[in-house]
Enzyme design. Sequence first.
Site, PDB file in Angstrom:
ATOM      1  N   GLY A  46      12.513  56.693 -27.080  1.00 59.27           N
ATOM      2  CA  GLY A  46      13.916  57.046 -27.198  1.00 59.27           C
ATOM      3  C   GLY A  46      14.299  57.225 -28.654  1.00 59.27           C
ATOM      4  N   CYS A  88      11.853  49.381 -31.848  1.00 63.93           N
ATOM      5  CA  CYS A  88      12.745  50.462 -32.254  1.00 63.93           C
ATOM      6  C   CYS A  88      12.091  51.251 -33.382  1.00 63.93           C
ATOM      7  CB  CYS A  88      14.073  49.865 -32.717  1.00 63.93           C
ATOM      8  SG  CYS A  88      15.306  51.065 -33.234  1.00 63.93           S
TER       9      CYS A  88
END
Length: 156
Positions: A46, A88
């Site tokens: 993502g 992340c």
Amino acid sequence: MAIRQIRVAGDPILNKVCKPVKEMTPNMQTLIEDMLDTMYEANGVGLAAPQVGILRRVAVIDIGDGPIVLVNPQILEEEGEQTGDEACLSLPGKAGEVKRPNRVVVQAYDASMTQYKIEGEELLARALCHEIEHLDGHMYMEHVIGEIHDAVMDDE
């Protein structure tokens, strides 16, 4: 299409709330294409627009089932809970245990500005929550249970 620089933790843009997209312009289309290219190049699942320095409510996700484009996403429903390691692209090489809903329903627009709903469970629910939080100026580290640790890298 281009690979954009991913902003890392500490960059003040990652703490800002993104503005909604009012219309799909050629620049927005290019942003979405570049975000997908950047996410794939970085082996991520993502990426949100602020991670590439753009304060707009746009995110992309691909957990292995093909790309999902989210423009102006909103979480409508949350159910259950899951706890697991989360990482992340803006905090490379690190991970931390985070509690998230196990199922979410999100309303968003696609790259043609057609409204749709998507239901995600497990990894997709985690990715949806993670990317939408970026659009509100938050990062997963705010929710880590315990310590942030070195991410375990797959050899695949």
